[in-house]
Design a protein around this motif. Structure first.
Motif, short mmCIF file in Angstrom:
data_model
loop_
_atom_site.label_atom_id
_atom_site.label_comp_id
_atom_site.label_asym_id
_atom_site.label_seq_id
_atom_site.Cartn_x
_atom_site.Cartn_y
_atom_site.Cartn_z
N GLY A 70 0.82 -1.20 0.00
CA GLY A 70 0.00 0.00 0.00
C GLY A 70 0.86 1.25 0.00
N GLN A 71 0.23 2.40 -0.13
CA GLN A 71 0.96 3.66 -0.18
C GLN A 71 1.74 3.91 1.10
OE1 GLN A 71 -1.86 6.72 -1.16
NE2 GLN A 71 -1.86 6.21 -3.35
N ASP A 72 1.28 3.37 2.20
CA ASP A 72 1.98 3.56 3.47
C ASP A 72 3.05 2.51 3.72
OD1 ASP A 72 0.30 1.43 3.72
OD2 ASP A 72 -0.76 2.13 5.50
N GLY A 73 3.31 1.65 2.70
CA GLY A 73 4.33 0.62 2.84
C GLY A 73 3.88 -0.62 3.58
N ILE A 74 2.60 -0.73 3.86
CA ILE A 74 2.06 -1.90 4.55
C ILE A 74 1.66 -2.95 3.52
CG2 ILE A 74 0.28 -2.75 6.12
CD1 ILE A 74 2.24 -0.82 7.40
N LEU A 155 -3.86 -9.02 10.94
CA LEU A 155 -3.31 -8.29 12.08
C LEU A 155 -3.65 -6.80 11.99
CD1 LEU A 155 0.27 -9.86 12.18
CD2 LEU A 155 -1.55 -10.24 13.87
N GLU A 156 -3.58 -6.13 13.13
CA GLU A 156 -3.73 -4.68 13.12
C GLU A 156 -2.62 -4.06 12.27
OE1 GLU A 156 -4.35 -2.81 17.02
OE2 GLU A 156 -4.42 -4.84 17.85
N THR A 157 -2.94 -2.92 11.67
CA THR A 157 -2.00 -2.27 10.77
C THR A 157 -0.65 -2.02 11.43
OG1 THR A 157 -3.79 -1.21 9.55
CG2 THR A 157 -1.60 -0.22 9.35
#
Length: 402
Positions: A70-74, A155-157
């Motif tokens: 994703g854009q946030d690197g996740i 899992l939670e982000t």
């Protein structure tokens, strides 16, 4: 011992088949891989979290191949996921022993418990402990994850941000690979991977010989570090817990009975020099294999043998004839360590307490009219930071006749 699972590359793994037929759950869909490579993965981060290293992440991992980020690197998804990748076990047997077993999702290797397409019998060797992966270039990411039973993508982000390794690998078509996650430097705690292209399936190996090769993939600086700091005694690995020096000579002894005394050694195999082992966690060359006869014990009947193997690791200049340390020496100054591949189901005798004990390299199993019958195998011994690991590979054999 469990029979080898001769899983062809168009069939479900054993646990997937069991899930489908017993529970009636929806069938797991498998996509045919037209041009596969075969991959097996071990997590060799064998440290324990304590007061001295409380800031390190728990060595419990998720492997993602070709992840979608994703854009946030996740990570959002991945072409291949190997979840719940726990620290490896001392013995990796010649069959997929973890498939469908246990109540935990923790996986001591990949594919291990994963329901994926696995390798075929290739040139007589059972590759059902290797997963099929599309050949070619891949991005591979290892993530730290909490030690619970929640799948990684659920899992939670905030728990999906801890990247251990992010790199690329190239897998050639129809080749067999073993990938290790390692601590490369003990002082800096630098981690990395070690991808080895195996060649056992290409060699003209004899059915009457047992083969073994060796690797010391320990961290730079491990053996020189203070034993109390690295918790060598807690490992329960005898003299090996302190680590091997960067260069050690290996000697083989074969025994025909349970006693470790010299009188039990098989003639010609009492401290036979094999090779010089050098620490290496970077160069990806396959170490040469060394062999000994399956029926080296002349008193065996040529069908079954209880012969077991002992490997002594000595600093240069030392061997069995000038070893100043006793069997139960608490500290050998990293000059000597020993490893026994003992008889299945037997208890090591007195005088073997300070050694590492692993399963025998000779596999005894019901085959044909004989129960058991002894078979030769191909083996790899890997030393990583005070731990010894044995991987055994077996050829196919005749099924039992009842």
């Amino acid at each position: 011992m469990m029979l080898n699972l001769k899983i062809k590359n168009t069939l479900l793994s054993a646990s997937a088949a069991l899930l489908f037929f017993v529970t009636g759950c929806s069938k797991v869909e498998y996509k045919k891989i037209d041009d596969p490579a075969y991959l097996r993965v071990f997590n060799n981060l064998n440290y324990k979290i304590g007061t001295d290293n409380k800031d390190e992440m728990l060595p419990f991992l998720t492997m993602l191949i070709d992840p979608e980020m994703g854009q946030d690197g996740i990570p959002l998804n991945a072409s291949v996921k190997g979840d719940f990748l726990d620290q490896r076990e001392p013995y990796a047997p010649p069959y997929p022993s973890h498939v469908g077993s246990g109540t935990t999702k923790n996986n001591p290797e990949y594919p291990g418990r994963e329901n994926v397409l696995v390798g075929p019998v290739l040139n007589g060797y059972d590759l059902s402990s290797w997963a099929q992966i599309p050949s070619g270039k891949h991005r591979i990411v290892f993530m730290f994850r909490p030690k619970n039973q929640v799948p990684f993508f659920d899992l939670e982000t905030k728990l999906k941000k801890n990247v251990l390794i992010d790199t690329t690998i190239v897998l050639d078509s129809k080749e067999v690979y073993t990938l290790h996650v390692l601590q490369k430097d003990y002082r800096t705690k630098k981690n990395g991977i070690y991808l080895r292209k195996e060649n056992f399936q290409k060699l003209p190996l004899s059915d009457s010989l047992v083969y073994v090769n060796f690797y010391n993939m320990s961290s730079k600086g491990y053996w020189q570090a203070d034993n109390d700091a690295k918790g060598a005694s807690a490992f329960g690995m005898g003299a090996l817990g302190g680590g091997l020096r960067d260069e050690m000579n290996i000697f083989l002894s074969l025994y025909k009975n349970a006693s470790p005394l010299p009188s039990g050694r098989i003639p010609g195999y009492g401290g036979k020099y094999l090779t010089t082992l050098k620490r290496n966690s970077e160069v990806l060359e396959v170490s040469p294999y060394f062999s000994f006869p399956l029926f080296a014990d002349g008193s065996s009947n040529g069908i079954r043998t209880e012969m077991w193997q002992r490997f002594d690791f000595f600093a240069p200049g030392m061997d069995l004839t000038n070893n100043p340390y006793g069997m139960n020496s608490p500290n050998t100054d990293n000059n000597w360590a020993s490893l026994n591949c003992f008889m299945a189901g037997k208890t090591p005798q007195p005088g073997m307490e300070n050694t590492v004990n692993l399963p025998n390299m000779v596999v005894n199993i019901h085959s044909g009219i004989y129960n058991p019958r002894s078979f030769a195998t191909v083996n790899t011994i890997e030393i990583v930071n005070g731990r010894a690991y044995l991987t055994t590979i077996q050829r196919k054999y005749a099924p039992p006749v009842y």
